[in-house]
Design a protein around this motif. Sequence first.
Motif, mmCIF file in Angstrom:
data_model
loop_
_atom_site.group_PDB
_atom_site.id
_atom_site.type_symbol
_atom_site.label_atom_id
_atom_site.label_comp_id
_atom_site.label_asym_id
_atom_site.label_seq_id
_atom_site.Cartn_x
_atom_site.Cartn_y
_atom_site.Cartn_z
ATOM 1 N N ARG A 138 0.834 -1.197 0.000
ATOM 2 C CA ARG A 138 0.000 0.000 0.000
ATOM 3 C C ARG A 138 0.871 1.250 0.000
ATOM 4 O O ARG A 138 1.956 1.262 0.595
ATOM 5 N N PRO A 139 0.443 2.330 -0.661
ATOM 6 C CA PRO A 139 1.231 3.568 -0.637
ATOM 7 C C PRO A 139 1.293 4.143 0.775
ATOM 8 O O PRO A 139 0.348 4.030 1.565
ATOM 9 N N ARG A 140 2.474 4.735 1.086
ATOM 10 C CA ARG A 140 2.619 5.344 2.403
ATOM 11 C C ARG A 140 1.656 6.518 2.548
ATOM 12 O O ARG A 140 1.341 7.207 1.576
ATOM 13 N N CYS A 141 1.257 6.755 3.761
ATOM 14 C CA CYS A 141 0.300 7.844 4.011
ATOM 15 C C CYS A 141 1.006 9.156 4.354
ATOM 16 O O CYS A 141 0.539 10.236 3.991
ATOM 17 N N ARG A 142 2.154 9.077 5.055
ATOM 18 C CA ARG A 142 2.862 10.276 5.492
ATOM 19 C C ARG A 142 4.366 10.037 5.394
ATOM 20 O O ARG A 142 4.835 8.887 5.320
ATOM 21 N N ALA A 143 5.119 11.123 5.390
ATOM 22 C CA ALA A 143 6.579 11.033 5.376
ATOM 23 C C ALA A 143 7.154 12.236 6.121
ATOM 24 O O ALA A 143 6.592 13.345 6.099
ATOM 25 N N GLN A 144 8.291 12.015 6.786
ATOM 26 C CA GLN A 144 9.011 13.073 7.497
ATOM 27 C C GLN A 144 10.130 13.570 6.575
ATOM 28 O O GLN A 144 11.066 12.829 6.267
ATOM 29 N N VAL A 145 10.038 14.812 6.113
ATOM 30 C CA VAL A 145 11.000 15.356 5.147
ATOM 31 C C VAL A 145 11.671 16.619 5.702
ATOM 32 O O VAL A 145 11.191 17.241 6.656
ATOM 33 N N GLU A 185 18.684 29.605 3.406
ATOM 34 C CA GLU A 185 19.477 29.137 4.548
ATOM 35 C C GLU A 185 18.634 28.434 5.617
ATOM 36 O O GLU A 185 19.169 27.967 6.622
ATOM 37 N N LYS A 186 17.329 28.366 5.373
ATOM 38 C CA LYS A 186 16.416 27.844 6.387
ATOM 39 C C LYS A 186 16.155 26.356 6.155
ATOM 40 O O LYS A 186 15.923 25.921 5.018
ATOM 41 N N VAL A 187 16.174 25.539 7.231
ATOM 42 C CA VAL A 187 15.882 24.110 7.172
ATOM 43 C C VAL A 187 14.840 23.770 8.234
ATOM 44 O O VAL A 187 15.014 24.122 9.411
ATOM 45 N N GLU A 188 13.757 23.110 7.803
ATOM 46 C CA GLU A 188 12.680 22.735 8.727
ATOM 47 C C GLU A 188 12.333 21.254 8.534
ATOM 48 O O GLU A 188 12.337 20.737 7.409
ATOM 49 N N GLN A 189 12.062 20.582 9.641
ATOM 50 C CA GLN A 189 11.535 19.217 9.586
ATOM 51 C C GLN A 189 10.007 19.302 9.466
ATOM 52 O O GLN A 189 9.362 20.009 10.237
ATOM 53 N N LEU A 190 9.456 18.574 8.518
ATOM 54 C CA LEU A 190 8.010 18.677 8.276
ATOM 55 C C LEU A 190 7.440 17.299 7.968
ATOM 56 O O LEU A 190 7.997 16.528 7.187
#
Length: 445
Positions: free
Chosen positions: A344-351, A357-362
């Motif tokens: 089954r296709p994944r529902c969510r991912a942490q990217v 210059e900005k980096v965010e976990q989403l």
Amino acid sequence: MSALPGTLEPSVQTQKKTVSSDSGQTKGNIPSAEGEAVQWDVAMDPPENMKGRTFVEVMSEKYSPENFPYRRGPGMGVVVVPTAGPQGSPMKGELEISKIVSNIPHLEFLNLSSNPLQGMHLESQWAEAFCRVRRLVLNNTQVSWDTLLLLTREIPELEELFLCLNEYSSVSASSVACPTLRLLHITDNSLKDWAEVRKFGSMFPSLDTLVMANNNLASIQDNKDILPRLFPNLRSINLNNSGLNQWGDIEKLNFFPKLEEVRLQGIPLLQAYTNAERRSLMIAQLPSISLLNGSVVSDSEREDAERFFIRYYFDYPEEELPYRYHSLVTKYGRLEPLAEIDLRPRCRAQVEVHCEEKVEQLNIRLDQTVAELKKQLTTVVKLSTNSMRLYYIDKCSAFGPEEMRYNTRVLHSYSIQDGDEILVVPKIKASTGANGQICHTGEPT
């Protein structure tokens, strides 16, 4: 055939009548010549010469073989519907029932359900009136077991017997067997002890179908040497909602030599399993069964169930393995559990979202479109959806960034995994350089 005095002419399908006397009314069903049940209400206006006659006399006259209006062929049946009468004497019990039955020719089906027969003591001479019956229904009558034994002795060709809702908790064996009985329907009683059930084997040696649902039977106590002799002809058994809670009881069903249909729904043993596990484990335990809980067991389903059975018990200690396990290992080998692959296709991912210059976990939903992702990113990168370009970077790929240019494309089509990156590049309008050429900025490097 002309109708009797005081009656309506019988129609092809249904005939309405009423027979009344001081004892009340009686209703029932009589089959047509084709063998189908015909609904009727019996009552008639008694002629003058019948005044003062008893109910039994009226019924005997009405249904005597000489003038019975439906006497057109074999296979007749009657349903005697219970009616209110003087307390303690419903229809005068066995006398009136026997009179009715004895005056109906070719009677094969008799339904006395819900008539209170608990105090009935049937004499042999009256029991003989039932001798032509093949199907007898005594549900919810509270008829005593002794009376029942007398009836089975006097009905030489009885084939089907229905005894539901009679509160039997024990039965007594008969010295005379009923060799013609094929079906015993005895649901919703209180037969919890196998010692009572096993008596049916000697009483009904030709029993083909045993329906014992809702009896809370606790276990099957006999062994493989006794069970084949108890029920040598049993083909179908219904133990729905019984109290069976050991796999050993299920294995013992294999000792009935002709058993091919089993119903085992609602038993405590199976409550801990999923529906798929229940069916597979049952099929594997019962190699001769062709019908389980009303559904056909195909050859392919049996093979799948037996392979599942081996894998299910793969890690069990030797002392806990069921007997059936070893025979199936001989057939298929010792099969290891299958690898679990979720396609089954994944529902969510942490990217990781990179913007200058900005980096965010989403954490993003993969069932959304590129346009919806852009809208989600507006609060992160402080850009409008029309002012950003998105690029997907697969950290496990040797290829460079892939522009996410189609707003309607769904994110899971990119195969995004945890740890991958989304690069957000601000759009900058094109400008003219010093040499007069058009320059574009905002491209990823």
